[in-house]
Write an enzyme that holds these catalytic residues in place. Structure first.
Site, PDB file in Angstrom:
ATOM      1  N   ARG A  50       0.821  -1.220   0.000  1.00 43.63           N
ATOM      2  CA  ARG A  50       0.000   0.000   0.000  1.00 43.63           C
ATOM      3  C   ARG A  50       0.849   1.262   0.000  1.00 43.63           C
ATOM      4  O   ARG A  50       0.389   2.330  -0.418  1.00 43.63           O
ATOM      5  CB  ARG A  50      -0.996   0.030   1.170  1.00 43.63           C
ATOM      6  CG  ARG A  50      -1.816   1.327   1.162  1.00 43.63           C
ATOM      7  CD  ARG A  50      -2.992   1.354   2.123  1.00 43.63           C
ATOM      8  NE  ARG A  50      -2.691   0.847   3.424  1.00 43.63           N
ATOM      9  CZ  ARG A  50      -1.996   1.507   4.355  1.00 43.63           C
ATOM     10  NH1 ARG A  50      -1.517   2.727   4.103  1.00 43.63           N
ATOM     11  NH2 ARG A  50      -1.775   0.952   5.523  1.00 43.63           N
ATOM     12  N   TYR A 104     -13.542  14.222 -18.924  1.00 43.19           N
ATOM     13  CA  TYR A 104     -13.816  12.785 -18.899  1.00 43.19           C
ATOM     14  C   TYR A 104     -14.994  12.544 -17.931  1.00 43.19           C
ATOM     15  O   TYR A 104     -15.043  13.155 -16.856  1.00 43.19           O
ATOM     16  CB  TYR A 104     -12.557  12.051 -18.429  1.00 43.19           C
ATOM     17  CG  TYR A 104     -12.792  10.609 -18.081  1.00 43.19           C
ATOM     18  CD1 TYR A 104     -13.016   9.669 -19.082  1.00 43.19           C
ATOM     19  CD2 TYR A 104     -12.824  10.191 -16.765  1.00 43.19           C
ATOM     20  CE1 TYR A 104     -13.253   8.344 -18.756  1.00 43.19           C
ATOM     21  CE2 TYR A 104     -13.060   8.864 -16.438  1.00 43.19           C
ATOM     22  CZ  TYR A 104     -13.280   7.954 -17.439  1.00 43.19           C
ATOM     23  OH  TYR A 104     -13.520   6.645 -17.121  1.00 43.19           O
ATOM     24  N   ASP A 176      -4.887  16.001 -17.590  1.00 44.11           N
ATOM     25  CA  ASP A 176      -5.112  14.569 -17.829  1.00 44.11           C
ATOM     26  C   ASP A 176      -4.558  14.274 -19.224  1.00 44.11           C
ATOM     27  O   ASP A 176      -5.130  14.698 -20.231  1.00 44.11           O
ATOM     28  CB  ASP A 176      -6.619  14.285 -17.728  1.00 44.11           C
ATOM     29  CG  ASP A 176      -6.961  12.819 -17.956  1.00 44.11           C
ATOM     30  OD1 ASP A 176      -6.182  12.114 -18.647  1.00 44.11           O
ATOM     31  OD2 ASP A 176      -8.016  12.382 -17.465  1.00 44.11           O
ATOM     32  N   LYS A 201      -5.486   2.724 -20.336  1.00 48.19           N
ATOM     33  CA  LYS A 201      -5.657   3.045 -21.759  1.00 48.19           C
ATOM     34  C   LYS A 201      -4.331   2.837 -22.503  1.00 48.19           C
ATOM     35  O   LYS A 201      -3.810   1.745 -22.508  1.00 48.19           O
ATOM     36  CB  LYS A 201      -6.209   4.466 -21.892  1.00 48.19           C
ATOM     37  CG  LYS A 201      -7.301   4.810 -20.871  1.00 48.19           C
ATOM     38  CD  LYS A 201      -8.580   4.016 -21.056  1.00 48.19           C
ATOM     39  CE  LYS A 201      -9.562   4.171 -19.905  1.00 48.19           C
ATOM     40  NZ  LYS A 201      -9.954   5.510 -19.564  1.00 48.19           N
TER      41      LYS A 201
HETATM   42  C1  LIG Z   1     -10.469   6.171 -18.537  1.00 47.00           C
HETATM   43  C2  LIG Z   1     -10.096   7.571 -18.249  1.00 47.00           C
HETATM   44  C3  LIG Z   1      -9.948   8.015 -16.925  1.00 47.00           C
HETATM   45  C4  LIG Z   1     -10.226   7.110 -15.741  1.00 47.00           C
HETATM   46  O1  LIG Z   1      -9.361   6.046 -15.677  1.00 47.00           O
HETATM   47  P1  LIG Z   1      -9.684   4.633 -14.960  1.00 47.00           P
HETATM   48  O2  LIG Z   1      -8.421   3.886 -15.140  1.00 47.00           O
HETATM   49  O3  LIG Z   1     -10.870   4.050 -15.649  1.00 47.00           O
HETATM   50  O4  LIG Z   1      -9.986   4.947 -13.535  1.00 47.00           O
HETATM   51  C5  LIG Z   1      -9.581   9.322 -16.727  1.00 47.00           C
HETATM   52  N1  LIG Z   1      -9.365  10.168 -17.750  1.00 47.00           N
HETATM   53  C6  LIG Z   1      -9.502   9.789 -19.033  1.00 47.00           C
HETATM   54  C7  LIG Z   1      -9.259  10.777 -20.114  1.00 47.00           C
HETATM   55  C8  LIG Z   1      -9.872   8.482 -19.324  1.00 47.00           C
HETATM   56  O5  LIG Z   1     -10.018   8.115 -20.592  1.00 47.00           O
END
Ligand SMILES: *Cc1c(COP(=O)(O)O)cnc(C)c1O
Length: 384
Positions: A50, A104, A176, A201
């Site tokens: 953790r 998002y 992001d 992703k």
């Molecule tokens: C999928 C996504 C997130 C969230 O990510 P998780 O791994 O599903 O928690 C945040 N920002 C963007 C642009 C995303 O595509």
């Protein structure tokens, strides 16, 4: 490995332990919750999953920081763990944060549904119109938050103005960077304080783990680490192992996904059943010039609207064979989705309409299959 090495070399080698652990070329999985006590005198230094400090974590932290040319990085249990923990690190009860208005879906819901409970305030701004930002500034504003490319409209905000605005007003600049990945955009090079990722992703790229990361200034990442250690959104060592394996091929995947993305965008642009295509790599995209200047590639995300609207969109989804109907993105398989029914279902219909997310808007995450096969699949699905 030299600091001046190319990003392709960093993907493979940055962060690798030297000497290699037990001689292993690949970092083995350290699936051990705790490690022997060695006299650590700070809670945060105890070796415990953790507390984000197994050898699997350490390799990724060094690698991700190197990829974006940033001081430090930390992986998390999910993209949302990175985003929520980062926001709770830079803002406390009574503080205010500015957000680009095309967020998002998960981030949008966190802000609009959960912020009030923690005494946090927010305003949305048009990321493309810096002249409107100052009117939303308050004495308690702590941060301004962007996304490299907006989802699902693929807009590109005035990111350089965002950094300047944050500097001028003493705010933490956050972005992001999931849609671009470090291959196409490295926020630290443009002066952003914190870059956030859903590693689920492009970074992992194989749609088989959920993970996140924060990359940026060492002092902020250290504060983030202490917060994450308390909130507990840590990445499991086995997920670390898969992420380290996945990220090594990021440059190859992004090159192919960008190439396929442009090819499909050009095909859709000419197709009579399609009336708008949103892809920053197209010359007619309203922010193409900015995207070309800031980014090293345009990724494999695009959206488009069919002349036949929702009915035609549903028909298209039922007919594609290679494009699998699923939300999420960035993996090697091509995916197709209707954002109003998936990623943006949590948003009110009025907000969706304001942002152009109609019921007939289709989003593609283009994978690494053969371009002719992907175009052929869309062609047969759009026919008749
Ligand atoms: C999928 C996504 C997130 C969230 O990510 P998780 O791994 O599903 O928690 C945040 N920002 C963007 C642009 C995303 O595509």
């Amino acid at each position: 490995m030299r600091d001046s090495a190319s990003i392709e070399t960093k993907l493979v080698h940055a962060g690798a332990p030297s000497p290699r652990i037990g001689g292993a070329i690949v970092t083995p999985v350290f699936q051990s919750a705790m490690f022997l006590y060695e006299g650590e005198d700070d809670y945060h230094d105890l070796k415990y999953i953790r507390l984000n400090n197994t050898p699997n974590h350490a390799v990724l932290h060094a690698k991700l920081a190197a990829l974006e040319g940033a001081e430090d990085a930390l992986v998390t249990a999910s993209g949302m763990a990175a985003i929520s923990t980062a926001l709770f690190t830079v803002a406390s009860a009574g503080d205010h944060v500015l957000f680009q208005d095309t967020l998002y879906g998960g981030t949008h819901d966190l802000v609009t549904k959960d912020f009030a409970q923690f005494g946090l305030e927010y305003d949305f701004v048009d990321g493309d119109d810096p002249s409107t930002w100052e009117s939303k500034l308050r004495p308690n504003t702590r941060a301004i938050y962007f996304e490299t490319m907006s989802n699902p409209m693929l807009g590109v905000a005035d990111l350089e103005a965002g950094v300047d605005f944050a500097r001028a007003h003493g705010l933490v600049s956050m972005i992001d960077n999931t849609f671009a990945s470090p291959i196409n955009f490295r926020p630290a090079e443009f002066g952003f304080d914190l870059s956030l990722h859903s590693c689920t992703k492009y970074l992992n790229g194989h749609a088989d783990i959920v993970g996140g990361a924060v990359i940026g200034r060492a002092e902020l990442v250290d504060r983030f680490r202490r917060k994450l250690n308390h909130l507990g959104g840590s990445m499991d060592p086995h997920a670390c192992f898969l992420l380290e394996r996945g990220v090594k091929t990021l440059a190859l995947r992004m090159a192919k996904q960008g190439e396929n993305g442009l090819r499909i965008a050009r095909f859709l642009e000419e197709h009579p059943a399609v009336h708008t295509v949103n892809y920053p790599g197209l010359e007619r995209h309203p922010r193409h010039e900015r995207a070309a200047r800031l980014f090293d590639g345009f990724s494999g995300m695009l959206s488009f609207e069919l002349t036949g609207e929702a009915e035609a969109a549903n028909r298209l989804l039922a007919r594609t064979e290679l494009f699998l109907s699923a939300p999420s993105l960035g993996g090697v398989e091509s995916l197709i989705t209707i954002p109003a029914l998936t990623s943006h279902l949590g948003m009110s219909a009025a907000d969706r309409e304001r942002l152009g997310i109609t019921d007939g808007l289709v989003r593609l995450s283009v994978g690494i299959e053969g371009a002719d096969d992907l175009v052929g699949d869309l062609e047969q699905a759009l026919a008749g």
